[in-house]
Design a protein around this motif. Structure first.
Motif, PDB file in Angstrom:
ATOM      1  N   LYS A 189       0.833  -1.215   0.000  1.00  0.00           N
ATOM      2  CA  LYS A 189       0.000   0.000   0.000  1.00  0.00           C
ATOM      3  C   LYS A 189       0.863   1.259   0.000  1.00  0.00           C
ATOM      4  N   ILE A 190       1.910   1.259   0.816  1.00  0.00           N
ATOM      5  CA  ILE A 190       2.787   2.429   0.880  1.00  0.00           C
ATOM      6  C   ILE A 190       3.678   2.505  -0.357  1.00  0.00           C
ATOM      7  N   GLN A 191       4.191   1.383  -0.804  1.00  0.00           N
ATOM      8  CA  GLN A 191       5.098   1.397  -1.960  1.00  0.00           C
ATOM      9  C   GLN A 191       4.394   1.827  -3.245  1.00  0.00           C
ATOM     10  N   LYS A 192       3.087   1.601  -3.340  1.00  0.00           N
ATOM     11  CA  LYS A 192       2.355   2.071  -4.510  1.00  0.00           C
ATOM     12  C   LYS A 192       2.413   3.585  -4.609  1.00  0.00           C
ATOM     13  N   ARG A 193       2.523   4.252  -3.465  1.00  0.00           N
ATOM     14  CA  ARG A 193       2.564   5.715  -3.456  1.00  0.00           C
ATOM     15  C   ARG A 193       3.959   6.261  -3.634  1.00  0.00           C
ATOM     16  N   ILE A 194       4.966   5.558  -3.128  1.00  0.00           N
ATOM     17  CA  ILE A 194       6.294   6.166  -3.061  1.00  0.00           C
ATOM     18  C   ILE A 194       7.364   5.420  -3.839  1.00  0.00           C
ATOM     19  N   HIS A 195       7.019   4.444  -4.614  1.00  0.00           N
ATOM     20  CA  HIS A 195       8.034   3.685  -5.337  1.00  0.00           C
ATOM     21  C   HIS A 195       8.807   4.607  -6.274  1.00  0.00           C
ATOM     22  N   PRO A 196      10.114   4.429  -6.380  1.00  0.00           N
ATOM     23  CA  PRO A 196      10.919   5.309  -7.236  1.00  0.00           C
ATOM     24  C   PRO A 196      10.510   5.301  -8.714  1.00  0.00           C
ATOM     25  N   ASP A 197       9.865   4.234  -9.176  1.00  0.00           N
ATOM     26  CA  ASP A 197       9.395   4.216 -10.562  1.00  0.00           C
ATOM     27  C   ASP A 197       8.262   5.214 -10.765  1.00  0.00           C
ATOM     28  N   ILE A 198       7.484   5.469  -9.736  1.00  0.00           N
ATOM     29  CA  ILE A 198       6.385   6.428  -9.815  1.00  0.00           C
ATOM     30  C   ILE A 198       6.917   7.836  -9.673  1.00  0.00           C
ATOM     31  N   SER A 199       7.771   8.032  -8.698  1.00  0.00           N
ATOM     32  CA  SER A 199       8.322   9.358  -8.434  1.00  0.00           C
ATOM     33  C   SER A 199       9.763   9.203  -7.952  1.00  0.00           C
ATOM     34  N   PRO A 200      10.735   9.598  -8.762  1.00  0.00           N
ATOM     35  CA  PRO A 200      12.140   9.429  -8.368  1.00  0.00           C
ATOM     36  C   PRO A 200      12.515  10.183  -7.091  1.00  0.00           C
ATOM     37  N   GLU A 201      11.763  11.217  -6.739  1.00  0.00           N
ATOM     38  CA  GLU A 201      12.064  11.996  -5.546  1.00  0.00           C
ATOM     39  C   GLU A 201      11.852  11.202  -4.267  1.00  0.00           C
ATOM     40  N   THR A 202      11.114  10.113  -4.343  1.00  0.00           N
ATOM     41  CA  THR A 202      10.795   9.346  -3.135  1.00  0.00           C
ATOM     42  C   THR A 202      11.671   8.103  -2.969  1.00  0.00           C
ATOM     43  N   ALA A 203      12.815   8.060  -3.619  1.00  0.00           N
ATOM     44  CA  ALA A 203      13.683   6.881  -3.524  1.00  0.00           C
ATOM     45  C   ALA A 203      14.160   6.648  -2.098  1.00  0.00           C
ATOM     46  N   ARG A 204      14.519   7.723  -1.377  1.00  0.00           N
ATOM     47  CA  ARG A 204      14.987   7.569   0.006  1.00  0.00           C
ATOM     48  C   ARG A 204      13.868   7.040   0.898  1.00  0.00           C
ATOM     49  N   LEU A 205      12.649   7.505   0.681  1.00  0.00           N
ATOM     50  CA  LEU A 205      11.521   6.996   1.469  1.00  0.00           C
ATOM     51  C   LEU A 205      11.305   5.517   1.205  1.00  0.00           C
ATOM     52  N   SER A 206      11.437   5.120  -0.045  1.00  0.00           N
ATOM     53  CA  SER A 206      11.231   3.725  -0.412  1.00  0.00           C
ATOM     54  C   SER A 206      12.251   2.819   0.285  1.00  0.00           C
ATOM     55  N   VAL A 207      13.488   3.275   0.381  1.00  0.00           N
ATOM     56  CA  VAL A 207      14.522   2.492   1.068  1.00  0.00           C
ATOM     57  C   VAL A 207      14.174   2.321   2.549  1.00  0.00           C
ATOM     58  N   ILE A 208      13.667   3.381   3.166  1.00  0.00           N
ATOM     59  CA  ILE A 208      13.310   3.317   4.591  1.00  0.00           C
ATOM     60  C   ILE A 208      12.124   2.386   4.811  1.00  0.00           C
TER      61      ILE A 208
END
Length: 168
Positions: free
Chosen positions: A136-155
């Motif tokens: 559910k969270i990765q659908k919103r922040i995955h780097p493929d969707i938005s590169p700016e959220t790569a650090r969030l995706s790692v966390i």
């Protein structure tokens, strides 16, 4: 006498507009209505921002972004993403300023991991619960969707692994 003429003109205009709407597909009406609402909310937000009412302009800007679905995010997803960022900022795991010295190499605590995945630490969770929350969270922040959220995706990945290690 003038009121009768004005009334007839207004009814005539309304009649032709309704007739026009009945011939247009609902998809076209929806698309144009979205554009009108988006443009109107942005104009109103700019007017409020220029007038010094920044707190009133923020919801209108978010409404405008949600109508357009900026990068696939709706208003509810933006609010969820904001909550995730606030949780990470409070724990010191995320900053908007990317410092090379701040690598955040420390592991997450179990409590932080539960907060990040929006799970209740007091309830027993299964791997399916963890995976559902993670997806559910990765659908919103995955780097493929938005590169700016790569650090969030790692966390979020680290939070999932922390909880999975704990329940194993």
């Amino acid at each position: 006498m003038n009121i009768i003429i004005y009334t007839l003109v207004i009814f005539g205009i309304i009649y032709f507009l309704l007739r026009l709407f009945s011939n247009i597909s609902s998809n076209k009406i929806s698309k144009h209505l979205r554009k009108i609402i988006f443009i109107g909310s942005i104009i109103l937000a700019v007017i409020l921002a220029v007038g010094g009412k920044f707190l009133l302009s923020i919801p209108l800007t978010l409404l405008g972004l949600a109508i357009v679905k900026l990068k696939g995010l709706s208003i509810f997803q933006l609010i969820g993403l904001f909550r995730l960022i606030q949780t990470l900022r409070r724990s010191g795991r995320f900053s908007f300023h990317q410092n090379k010295n701040n690598k955040n190499s420390s592991t997450l605590s179990l409590e932080e991991a539960y907060k990040i995945l929006n799970l209740d630490i007091n309830k027993r969770v299964t791997k399916d619960d963890i995976n559902k929350a993670y997806i559910k969270i990765q659908k919103r922040i995955h780097p493929d969707i938005s590169p700016e959220t790569a650090r969030l995706s790692v966390i979020v990945n680290e939070a999932k692994e922390t909880i999975l290690k704990n329940i194993s």
